[in-house]
Design an enzyme around this catalytic site. Structure first.
Site, PDB file in Angstrom:
ATOM      1  N   ASN A   1       1.034  -1.613  -0.040  1.00 49.39           N
ATOM      2  CA  ASN A   1      -0.013   0.069   0.221  1.00 49.39           C
ATOM      3  C   ASN A   1       0.978   1.043  -0.155  1.00 49.39           C
ATOM      4  OD1 ASN A   1       0.452  -0.975   2.686  1.00 49.39           O
ATOM      5  ND2 ASN A   1      -1.287   0.141   3.636  1.00 49.39           N
TER       6      ASN A   1
ATOM      7  N   ASN B   1      -1.415   8.700   1.255  1.00 52.68           N
ATOM      8  CA  ASN B   1      -0.616   9.888  -0.100  1.00 52.68           C
ATOM      9  C   ASN B   1      -1.484  10.627   0.807  1.00 52.68           C
ATOM     10  OD1 ASN B   1      -1.396  12.186  -1.129  1.00 52.68           O
ATOM     11  ND2 ASN B   1      -0.521  11.441  -2.298  1.00 52.68           N
ATOM     12  N   ALA B   2      -0.839  11.879   1.658  1.00 52.22           N
ATOM     13  CA  ALA B   2      -2.151  13.305   2.321  1.00 52.22           C
ATOM     14  C   ALA B   2      -3.500  13.212   1.925  1.00 52.22           C
ATOM     15  CB  ALA B   2      -0.986  14.162   2.408  1.00 52.22           C
TER      16      ALA B   2
ATOM     17  N   TYR C   1      -6.140  12.087   1.339  1.00 49.99           N
ATOM     18  CA  TYR C   1      -5.786  10.245   1.490  1.00 49.99           C
ATOM     19  C   TYR C   1      -6.630   9.878   0.579  1.00 49.99           C
ATOM     20  CZ  TYR C   1      -5.194  11.418   6.834  1.00 49.99           C
ATOM     21  OH  TYR C   1      -4.899  12.376   7.961  1.00 49.99           O
TER      22      TYR C   1
ATOM     23  N   CYS D   1      -4.079   0.363  -2.712  1.00 50.27           N
ATOM     24  CA  CYS D   1      -3.564  -0.535  -1.908  1.00 50.27           C
ATOM     25  C   CYS D   1      -2.359  -1.897  -2.197  1.00 50.27           C
ATOM     26  CB  CYS D   1      -5.014  -1.110  -1.647  1.00 50.27           C
ATOM     27  SG  CYS D   1      -6.734  -0.835  -0.967  1.00 50.27           S
TER      28      CYS D   1
ATOM     29  N   GLU E   1      -3.217  -4.517  -3.282  1.00 51.98           N
ATOM     30  CA  GLU E   1      -3.416  -5.797  -4.170  1.00 51.98           C
ATOM     31  C   GLU E   1      -2.952  -4.695  -5.433  1.00 51.98           C
ATOM     32  OE1 GLU E   1      -4.637  -4.944  -1.066  1.00 51.98           O
ATOM     33  OE2 GLU E   1      -6.503  -6.714  -0.254  1.00 51.98           O
TER      34      GLU E   1
ATOM     35  N   CYS F   1     -10.263  -5.009  -0.322  1.00 50.57           N
ATOM     36  CA  CYS F   1     -11.354  -4.207   0.529  1.00 50.57           C
ATOM     37  C   CYS F   1     -12.406  -4.789  -1.140  1.00 50.57           C
ATOM     38  CB  CYS F   1     -10.891  -3.189   0.298  1.00 50.57           C
ATOM     39  SG  CYS F   1     -10.395  -2.216  -1.220  1.00 50.57           S
TER      40      CYS F   1
ATOM     41  N   CYS G   1     -10.607  -3.784  -4.534  1.00 47.51           N
ATOM     42  CA  CYS G   1     -10.110  -4.345  -4.468  1.00 47.51           C
ATOM     43  C   CYS G   1     -10.572  -5.762  -5.303  1.00 47.51           C
ATOM     44  CB  CYS G   1      -8.659  -4.819  -3.093  1.00 47.51           C
ATOM     45  SG  CYS G   1      -7.618  -3.094  -3.512  1.00 47.51           S
TER      46      CYS G   1
END
Ligand code: THU
Length: 135
Positions: free
Chosen positions: A45, A48-49, A51, A56, A58, A89, A92
């Protein structure tokens, strides 16, 4: 009788997990997949700032596979925290579905590689929509 753990694929997922960039969730994940010809690809994964821009593990493994010119996933391992098992998730699951058959084994392991869950893509994403629907 349960099948033996897929040690090479588990090791690849754990190695990828070691490179996770997860400074916001502190939830490192690695994923590794095997293709029809036996080659392995992995991802981790990358947060990033901003979000929602995080990716992910995968998705990273799938990108690596496609970049290498491969198209079929025959097995997948996800290495996350747990228990509980770090199941993919929803997004994914659908990404995996594009390149894997419903019976494809999916194994979830903890940070030391102990198997927490052995399942299939079909169990994770029943009655899924896939490329065949558009054929
Ligand atoms: N995550 C994955 O990379 N794969 C999963 O199967 C579940 C969740 C990541 C996304 C995010 O960076 C962090 O784990 C917490 O949700």
């Amino acid at each position: 009788m349960p099948s033996a753990p897929d040690t090479p694929l588990i090791d690849a997922a754990l190695a990828a997990r070691g490179h996770a960039y997860a400074p916001y969730s502190h939830f490192a994940v690695g994923a590794a997949l095997r293709c029809e010809d036996g080659t392995l690809f992995s991802g981790c994964n990358v947060e990033n700032a901003a979000y929602p821009e995080g990716v992910c593990a995968e998705a990273g493994a799938i990108s690596a596979m496609i970049r290498a010119g491969k198209r079929r996933i025959t097995a997948l391992v996800v290495a996350g925290e747990g228990p509980p098992a770090c199941t993919p998730c929803g997004g994914c699951r659908q990404k995996i579905r594009e390149f894997a058959a419903p019976a494809t084994p999916v194994t979830i392991v903890d940070p030391v590689g102990a198997v927490l869950l052995t399942t299939t893509l079909a169990a994770l994403l029943p009655d899924s929509f896939g490329p065949d629907h558009l054929a």
